[in-house]
Design an enzyme around this catalytic site. Structure first.
Site, PDB file in Angstrom:
ATOM      1  N   GLY A 341     -57.837 -20.801 -25.337  1.00  0.00           N
ATOM      2  CA  GLY A 341     -57.658 -19.582 -26.141  1.00  0.00           C
ATOM      3  C   GLY A 341     -58.432 -19.621 -27.450  1.00  0.00           C
ATOM      4  N   CYS A 344     -56.498 -21.294 -30.094  1.00  0.00           N
ATOM      5  CA  CYS A 344     -55.802 -22.513 -29.649  1.00  0.00           C
ATOM      6  C   CYS A 344     -56.442 -23.748 -30.253  1.00  0.00           C
ATOM      7  CB  CYS A 344     -55.910 -22.683 -28.141  1.00  0.00           C
ATOM      8  SG  CYS A 344     -55.215 -21.347 -27.228  1.00  0.00           S
ATOM      9  N   ASP A 377     -55.708 -17.427 -18.051  1.00  0.00           N
ATOM     10  CA  ASP A 377     -55.115 -17.126 -19.358  1.00  0.00           C
ATOM     11  C   ASP A 377     -55.873 -17.802 -20.493  1.00  0.00           C
ATOM     12  OD1 ASP A 377     -53.491 -16.532 -21.459  1.00  0.00           O
ATOM     13  OD2 ASP A 377     -51.807 -17.781 -20.821  1.00  0.00           O
ATOM     14  N   ARG A 439     -41.948 -22.839 -27.130  1.00  0.00           N
ATOM     15  CA  ARG A 439     -43.128 -22.755 -26.258  1.00  0.00           C
ATOM     16  C   ARG A 439     -43.989 -24.009 -26.378  1.00  0.00           C
ATOM     17  NH1 ARG A 439     -46.197 -17.059 -25.779  1.00  0.00           N
ATOM     18  NH2 ARG A 439     -48.219 -17.679 -25.024  1.00  0.00           N
TER      19      ARG A 439
HETATM   20  P1  XMP Z   1     -57.440 -15.649 -26.086  1.00  0.00           P
HETATM   21  O1  XMP Z   1     -58.652 -16.516 -25.911  1.00  0.00           O
HETATM   22  O2  XMP Z   1     -57.427 -14.472 -25.179  1.00  0.00           O
HETATM   23  O3  XMP Z   1     -56.212 -16.580 -25.644  1.00  0.00           O
HETATM   24  O4  XMP Z   1     -57.252 -15.284 -27.519  1.00  0.00           O
HETATM   25  C1  XMP Z   1     -54.895 -16.106 -25.543  1.00  0.00           C
HETATM   26  C2  XMP Z   1     -54.032 -17.164 -24.877  1.00  0.00           C
HETATM   27  O5  XMP Z   1     -53.978 -18.344 -25.666  1.00  0.00           O
HETATM   28  C3  XMP Z   1     -52.731 -19.029 -25.439  1.00  0.00           C
HETATM   29  N1  XMP Z   1     -52.146 -19.286 -26.753  1.00  0.00           N
HETATM   30  C4  XMP Z   1     -52.218 -20.455 -27.384  1.00  0.00           C
HETATM   31  N2  XMP Z   1     -52.714 -21.648 -26.983  1.00  0.00           N
HETATM   32  N3  XMP Z   1     -52.117 -22.569 -29.086  1.00  0.00           N
HETATM   33  C5  XMP Z   1     -52.648 -22.721 -27.851  1.00  0.00           C
HETATM   34  O6  XMP Z   1     -53.101 -23.826 -27.510  1.00  0.00           O
HETATM   35  C6  XMP Z   1     -51.594 -21.402 -29.553  1.00  0.00           C
HETATM   36  O7  XMP Z   1     -51.128 -21.306 -30.679  1.00  0.00           O
HETATM   37  C7  XMP Z   1     -51.642 -20.294 -28.643  1.00  0.00           C
HETATM   38  N4  XMP Z   1     -51.183 -19.022 -28.734  1.00  0.00           N
HETATM   39  C8  XMP Z   1     -51.523 -18.424 -27.566  1.00  0.00           C
HETATM   40  C9  XMP Z   1     -51.890 -18.127 -24.580  1.00  0.00           C
HETATM   41  O8  XMP Z   1     -51.934 -18.629 -23.269  1.00  0.00           O
HETATM   42  C10 XMP Z   1     -52.569 -16.774 -24.723  1.00  0.00           C
HETATM   43  O9  XMP Z   1     -52.341 -15.929 -23.634  1.00  0.00           O
END
Ligand code: XMP
Length: 523
Positions: A341, A344, A377, A439
């Protein structure tokens, strides 16, 4: 006859997934590491079909899901996604009762129905109404008139909202209740727009239809101009995603909540999901960073036992064993992605995660055996990434791509003359404090102490309504399908052939050696 089939030379270089990925099993590949080879095509992009079946009772008309993140999906985003044929997953960083009402908002959304029209009261002066119009810059001047209990007493028509009548009371100028055209929500039936369209045709010169309940309480207002706009839009190829009762579809994220003793809080989870189901939720997503874990599996099992028919999305995983585990626990759809992400930091903080194309390949083969579907995802930054993801997955989840949209929660902020919206990871400290700590395997209280955040807080450039962003993405997906001669997503999955791209090839893929005047984006 002209050759329309592959040549064996092509097959040596451009390989199908089951040859390509095993041959590249020593390196994790992501979207930019590969490119798709074209194939003979008799398919025009505009004729491609994008519907996707995620579970027996969960079908989307476009393969796009908005992420269950607190800066991406609440009811407004979920409504926009479903109207475009996709799905929104309402996040869980809010009290349970609020998530229930967010789901209700989506399920009770009647397209074209202005749910809370501006009303006036009989005691007001026309001058007050004129001042209101001026102050709030309304571009309309006809208002329903209601008494203090919200009961309809008449309609104040724009013809009388004039400065010359400023001193008169609304009560003196209104069209009385018995002459006002109304309809009940029940009479609007399954297809309110078609019903309203018929009404306007039958009632010459009437441009507004008031919706009331059996006690004449105002429920909303339908305008002829909205109906005409929507009727035009309906000719669009991708229909809204609706349930069997013609309501927009909506998903909700749930967490593997633990009680004060650290045990899975099955009672609370079941009570909450019962509430969601009562409100008509179409699927729940058990969303965590590590889906191949006991807490997630047990949550899925509890939900599967209690709601045998409810589509359950669960994740996230990046291994075949993870897919097998969640499928065996009862999940229908598995989220694939650990660390790709845009916000992320899991791979940096925990040193864990798999580049997305490799993860998708491994998980897609496990999912096919278990007869479950997968969602790619995270990590999607352009429509080409979606095409690549859809060669292996049944749909994609995007956070960052939608977080700058008007429908995403949060206000637009101006910085240096540019407009932005906040976007944060659910594993960022701020989001974990708001509720998403579970989560990432932490307690909510931990988030106020020092724990390693796995996400960042960021800004995304404001990018207008979701319709516009989706139109660009869909155009790109259809274009990719046209290049591969794929009429639908199943054909895209079976026809795709891949090759790795060198760093020089990656540079070649983006605009280069020119001074860019206009980006490919539409404003
Ligand atoms: P994009 O790239 O579309 O990703 O902005 C969204 C997805 O990222 C995940 N997600 C996270 N993964 N730390 C992570 O490692 C985070 O704080 C976090 N928040 C979201 C999640 O699967 C989302 O759909």
């Amino acid at each position: 006859m002209a050759a329309t089939r592959n040549s064996s030379l092509d097959d040596t270089f451009y390989q199908k997934a089951d040859s390509f990925f095993p041959a590249n099993n020593r390196v994790g590949l992501t979207y930019d590491d590969i490119t798709l080879a074209t194939l003979y095509s008799d398919i025009l992009p505009r004729n491609t079909q994008l519907d996707t079946q995620l579970a027996e009772t969960l079908q989307l008309n476009i393969p796009a899901v908005s992420a269950d993140m607190d800066t991406v999906t609440e009811s407004r985003m979920a409504i926009a996604m479903a109207l475009n044929g996709g799905l929104g997953l309402i996040h869980y960083n809010m009290p349970d009762r609020l998530q229930l009402s967010e789901v209700s908002r989506v399920k009770f959304h009647v397209q074209g129905l202005i749910q809370e029209p501006i009303k006036v009261s009989p005691d007001q002066l026309i001058g007050d109404v004129l001042a209101l119009i001026e102050e709030r810059k309304f571009r309309f001047s006809t208002f329903p008139v209601v008494d203090e209990k919200g009961k309809l007493v008449g309609l104040l028509s724009g013809h009388v909202v004039k400065p010359r009548y400023a001193a008169k009371k609304v009560a003196e100028a209104l069209t009385p209740r018995k002459l006002v055209h109304t309809i009940t929500k029940k009479e609007l039936g399954k297809d309110p727009i078609a019903r309203a369209d018929k009404f306007f045709t039958e009632h010459l010169g009437i441009h507004k239809l008031l919706v009331v309940d059996e006690d004449d309480q105002m429920l909303g207002l339908i305008t002829m101009s909205d109906v005409e706009r929507i009727t035009q839009e309906r000719k669009a190829q991708f229909k809204p995603a609706r349930d069997a009762h013609f309501r927009l579809i909506c998903g909700a994220a749930v967490s593997a909540t633990r009680n004060a003793f650290g045990e899975l809080d099955k009672k609370r989870i079941l009570e909450h999901v019962s509430g969601l189901v009562e409100r008509g939720v179409d699927c729940v997503a058990v969303s965590t960073a590590h889906g191949h874990s006991q807490g997630v599996g047990d949550t899925v099992k509890v939900l599967r036992d209690a709601f045998p028919k409810l589509p359950i999305i669960a994740g996230n995983v990046t291994s075949a064993a993870g897919v097998d585990y969640l499928a065996d626990c009862g999940a229908n759809v598995i989220k694939i992605g650990q660390g790709p992400g845009s916000i992320c930091t899991t791979r940096i903080v925990a040193g864990v995660g798999i580049p997305q194309m490799t993860a998708l390949y491994v998980c897609s083969r496990a999912a096919a055996k278990k007869k479950v579907s997968i969602l790619a995802d995270g990590g999607i930054t352009k429509s080409g990434d979606i095409v690549k993801a859809l060669t292996l997955a049944q749909g994609v989840i995007c956070g960052g791509m939608f977080s700058g949209c008007t429908e995403a929660p949060g206000e637009v902020v101006e910085i240096g003359g540019k407009m932005y919206k906040h976007y944060r990871g659910m594993g960022s400290l701020a989001a974990m404090k708001s509720g998403s700590a579970a989560r990432y395997g932490h307690e909510k209280a931990d988030a106020t102490r020092k724990v390693a955040a796995e996400g960042i807080e960021a800004l995304k450039e404001s990018c207008g309504p979701v319709d516009r962003v989706l139109a660009q993405l869909i155009g790109g997906i259809q274009s990719g399908m046209g290049y591969l001669g794929a009429a639908n997503l199943a054909q895209l999955r079976s026809k795709a052939r891949y090759i790795r791209v060198s760093p020089a090839g990656q540079r070649e893929a983006a605009p280069h050696d020119v001074v860019e005047l206009k980006t490919g984006k539409t404003d």
